[in-house]
Design a protein around this motif. Structure first.
Motif, PDB file in Angstrom:
ATOM      1  N   ASN A  29      27.581  -2.577   3.014  1.00 61.39           N
ATOM      2  CA  ASN A  29      26.130  -2.427   3.067  1.00 61.39           C
ATOM      3  C   ASN A  29      25.736  -1.021   2.634  1.00 61.39           C
ATOM      4  O   ASN A  29      26.417  -0.055   2.945  1.00 61.39           O
ATOM      5  N   VAL A  30      24.639  -0.944   1.905  1.00 59.46           N
ATOM      6  CA  VAL A  30      24.083   0.331   1.483  1.00 59.46           C
ATOM      7  C   VAL A  30      22.618   0.350   1.891  1.00 59.46           C
ATOM      8  O   VAL A  30      21.906  -0.630   1.695  1.00 59.46           O
ATOM      9  N   GLU A  31      22.181   1.459   2.480  1.00 61.76           N
ATOM     10  CA  GLU A  31      20.772   1.608   2.845  1.00 61.76           C
ATOM     11  C   GLU A  31      20.081   2.499   1.827  1.00 61.76           C
ATOM     12  O   GLU A  31      20.581   3.569   1.481  1.00 61.76           O
ATOM     13  N   TYR A  32      18.940   2.037   1.348  1.00 68.98           N
ATOM     14  CA  TYR A  32      18.120   2.808   0.431  1.00 68.98           C
ATOM     15  C   TYR A  32      16.879   3.255   1.193  1.00 68.98           C
ATOM     16  O   TYR A  32      16.161   2.438   1.767  1.00 68.98           O
ATOM     17  N   TYR A  33      16.595   4.555   1.207  1.00 68.14           N
ATOM     18  CA  TYR A  33      15.449   5.107   1.913  1.00 68.14           C
ATOM     19  C   TYR A  33      14.498   5.727   0.892  1.00 68.14           C
ATOM     20  O   TYR A  33      14.921   6.489   0.024  1.00 68.14           O
ATOM     21  N   ARG A  34      13.222   5.386   0.993  1.00 71.85           N
ATOM     22  CA  ARG A  34      12.207   5.948   0.106  1.00 71.85           C
ATOM     23  C   ARG A  34      10.915   6.167   0.892  1.00 71.85           C
ATOM     24  O   ARG A  34      10.724   5.630   1.984  1.00 71.85           O
ATOM     25  N   LEU A  35       9.990   6.934   0.283  1.00 76.06           N
ATOM     26  CA  LEU A  35       8.675   7.168   0.879  1.00 76.06           C
ATOM     27  C   LEU A  35       7.661   6.243   0.211  1.00 76.06           C
ATOM     28  O   LEU A  35       7.600   6.143  -1.015  1.00 76.06           O
ATOM     29  N   LEU A  36       6.864   5.588   1.033  1.00 75.83           N
ATOM     30  CA  LEU A  36       5.868   4.625   0.564  1.00 75.83           C
ATOM     31  C   LEU A  36       4.672   5.373  -0.018  1.00 75.83           C
ATOM     32  O   LEU A  36       4.042   6.176   0.663  1.00 75.83           O
ATOM     33  N   THR A  37       4.376   5.121  -1.293  1.00 73.57           N
ATOM     34  CA  THR A  37       3.279   5.824  -1.956  1.00 73.57           C
ATOM     35  C   THR A  37       2.064   4.944  -2.225  1.00 73.57           C
ATOM     36  O   THR A  37       0.958   5.463  -2.378  1.00 73.57           O
ATOM     37  N   ASP A  38       2.256   3.636  -2.314  1.00 72.40           N
ATOM     38  CA  ASP A  38       1.128   2.764  -2.615  1.00 72.40           C
ATOM     39  C   ASP A  38       1.409   1.357  -2.104  1.00 72.40           C
ATOM     40  O   ASP A  38       2.557   0.900  -2.125  1.00 72.40           O
ATOM     41  N   ILE A  39       0.361   0.686  -1.650  1.00 78.57           N
ATOM     42  CA  ILE A  39       0.450  -0.702  -1.198  1.00 78.57           C
ATOM     43  C   ILE A  39      -0.585  -1.485  -1.991  1.00 78.57           C
ATOM     44  O   ILE A  39      -1.777  -1.178  -1.943  1.00 78.57           O
ATOM     45  N   ILE A  40      -0.125  -2.477  -2.731  1.00 78.95           N
ATOM     46  CA  ILE A  40      -0.998  -3.240  -3.630  1.00 78.95           C
ATOM     47  C   ILE A  40      -0.888  -4.724  -3.285  1.00 78.95           C
ATOM     48  O   ILE A  40       0.212  -5.234  -3.098  1.00 78.95           O
ATOM     49  N   GLU A  41      -2.028  -5.390  -3.213  1.00 79.85           N
ATOM     50  CA  GLU A  41      -2.037  -6.829  -2.955  1.00 79.85           C
ATOM     51  C   GLU A  41      -2.525  -7.566  -4.202  1.00 79.85           C
ATOM     52  O   GLU A  41      -3.615  -7.312  -4.695  1.00 79.85           O
ATOM     53  N   LEU A  42      -1.685  -8.461  -4.711  1.00 81.80           N
ATOM     54  CA  LEU A  42      -2.065  -9.321  -5.824  1.00 81.80           C
ATOM     55  C   LEU A  42      -2.543 -10.652  -5.263  1.00 81.80           C
ATOM     56  O   LEU A  42      -1.907 -11.218  -4.386  1.00 81.80           O
ATOM     57  N   ASP A  43      -3.657 -11.141  -5.777  1.00 82.84           N
ATOM     58  CA  ASP A  43      -4.233 -12.404  -5.322  1.00 82.84           C
ATOM     59  C   ASP A  43      -4.150 -13.412  -6.467  1.00 82.84           C
ATOM     60  O   ASP A  43      -4.687 -13.182  -7.544  1.00 82.84           O
ATOM     61  N   TYR A  44      -3.442 -14.501  -6.224  1.00 87.58           N
ATOM     62  CA  TYR A  44      -3.338 -15.567  -7.211  1.00 87.58           C
ATOM     63  C   TYR A  44      -4.435 -16.598  -6.959  1.00 87.58           C
ATOM     64  O   TYR A  44      -4.184 -17.725  -6.569  1.00 87.58           O
ATOM     65  N   TYR A  45      -5.679 -16.154  -7.139  1.00 83.51           N
ATOM     66  CA  TYR A  45      -6.872 -16.988  -7.052  1.00 83.51           C
ATOM     67  C   TYR A  45      -6.959 -17.771  -5.747  1.00 83.51           C
ATOM     68  O   TYR A  45      -7.275 -18.948  -5.724  1.00 83.51           O
ATOM     69  N   GLY A  46      -6.647 -17.099  -4.641  1.00 80.63           N
ATOM     70  CA  GLY A  46      -6.765 -17.703  -3.323  1.00 80.63           C
ATOM     71  C   GLY A  46      -5.625 -18.631  -2.954  1.00 80.63           C
ATOM     72  O   GLY A  46      -5.527 -19.084  -1.829  1.00 80.63           O
ATOM     73  N   ARG A  47      -4.746 -18.906  -3.889  1.00 75.17           N
ATOM     74  CA  ARG A  47      -3.632 -19.824  -3.619  1.00 75.17           C
ATOM     75  C   ARG A  47      -2.455 -19.097  -2.962  1.00 75.17           C
ATOM     76  O   ARG A  47      -1.841 -19.585  -2.040  1.00 75.17           O
ATOM     77  N   TRP A  48      -2.130 -17.909  -3.493  1.00 72.64           N
ATOM     78  CA  TRP A  48      -1.073 -17.073  -2.924  1.00 72.64           C
ATOM     79  C   TRP A  48      -1.523 -15.627  -2.961  1.00 72.64           C
ATOM     80  O   TRP A  48      -2.333 -15.234  -3.796  1.00 72.64           O
ATOM     81  N   LYS A  49      -0.941 -14.828  -2.075  1.00 69.72           N
ATOM     82  CA  LYS A  49      -1.130 -13.378  -2.107  1.00 69.72           C
ATOM     83  C   LYS A  49       0.254 -12.751  -2.001  1.00 69.72           C
ATOM     84  O   LYS A  49       1.094 -13.209  -1.223  1.00 69.72           O
ATOM     85  N   VAL A  50       0.471 -11.713  -2.808  1.00 71.86           N
ATOM     86  CA  VAL A  50       1.749 -11.002  -2.827  1.00 71.86           C
ATOM     87  C   VAL A  50       1.457  -9.536  -2.592  1.00 71.86           C
ATOM     88  O   VAL A  50       0.607  -8.945  -3.269  1.00 71.86           O
ATOM     89  N   VAL A  51       2.142  -8.930  -1.626  1.00 67.74           N
ATOM     90  CA  VAL A  51       1.976  -7.513  -1.325  1.00 67.74           C
ATOM     91  C   VAL A  51       3.163  -6.760  -1.905  1.00 67.74           C
ATOM     92  O   VAL A  51       4.319  -7.097  -1.643  1.00 67.74           O
ATOM     93  N   LEU A  52       2.868  -5.735  -2.698  1.00 66.04           N
ATOM     94  CA  LEU A  52       3.894  -4.911  -3.318  1.00 66.04           C
ATOM     95  C   LEU A  52       3.877  -3.511  -2.727  1.00 66.04           C
ATOM     96  O   LEU A  52       2.795  -2.942  -2.521  1.00 66.04           O
ATOM     97  N   PHE A  53       5.050  -2.961  -2.453  1.00 62.62           N
ATOM     98  CA  PHE A  53       5.179  -1.589  -1.967  1.00 62.62           C
ATOM     99  C   PHE A  53       5.747  -0.735  -3.090  1.00 62.62           C
ATOM    100  O   PHE A  53       6.812  -1.046  -3.607  1.00 62.62           O
ATOM    101  N   GLN A  54       5.049   0.333  -3.449  1.00 58.68           N
ATOM    102  CA  GLN A  54       5.563   1.283  -4.434  1.00 58.68           C
ATOM    103  C   GLN A  54       6.089   2.485  -3.669  1.00 58.68           C
ATOM    104  O   GLN A  54       5.410   3.023  -2.797  1.00 58.68           O
ATOM    105  N   CYS A  55       7.296   2.902  -3.995  1.00 57.20           N
ATOM    106  CA  CYS A  55       7.942   4.000  -3.272  1.00 57.20           C
ATOM    107  C   CYS A  55       8.414   5.080  -4.240  1.00 57.20           C
ATOM    108  O   CYS A  55       8.729   4.804  -5.390  1.00 57.20           O
ATOM    109  N   ASP A  56       8.485   6.317  -3.737  1.00 56.47           N
ATOM    110  CA  ASP A  56       9.115   7.422  -4.476  1.00 56.47           C
ATOM    111  C   ASP A  56      10.606   7.261  -4.399  1.00 56.47           C
ATOM    112  O   ASP A  56      11.161   6.906  -3.396  1.00 56.47           O
TER     113      ASP A  56
END
Length: 100
Positions: free
Chosen positions: A73-100
């Motif tokens: 196992n390997v652990e990857y540690y990063r700092l969270l810089t942005d949180i973005i939510e994509l909306d697929y026209y009310g059918r699905w939502k996907v949350v993306l985390f952008q990290c340094d």
């Protein structure tokens, strides 16, 4: 869940449209009982909670000629810089985390 051919075709049609052009950005997000904050939101606070850790299972070799893989196992540690939510026209939502 059992999918019929029609359901699969409808799912593909929804996904083929791509996400809505309007996205949401967050400086904090609560999901599955965990609260996430961006680095920018935490900049002036005494305590900070903007780190993200991902634990990944990998297979590695000692050299290119090694034929005995070792799993670990390997652990990857990063700092969270942005949180973005994509909306697929009310059918699905996907949350993306952008990290340094």
């Amino acid at each position: 869940m059992v999918w019929s051919g029609k359901d699969v075709n409808d799912e593909v049609k929804w996904l083929s449209q791509g996400p809505n052009k309007v996205i949401k950005r967050y400086s904090a997000f609560l999901i599955n009982g965990y609260r996430f904050h961006t680095k920018y939101r935490e900049r002036m606070r005494r305590t900070q909670n903007c780190g993200v850790v991902v634990n990944s299972s990998i297979t590695s070799y000692a050299s290119a000629r090694d034929s005995n893989p070792v799993e670990g196992n390997v652990e990857y540690y990063r700092l969270l810089t942005d949180i973005i939510e994509l909306d697929y026209y009310g059918r699905w939502k996907v949350v993306l985390f952008q990290c340094d």
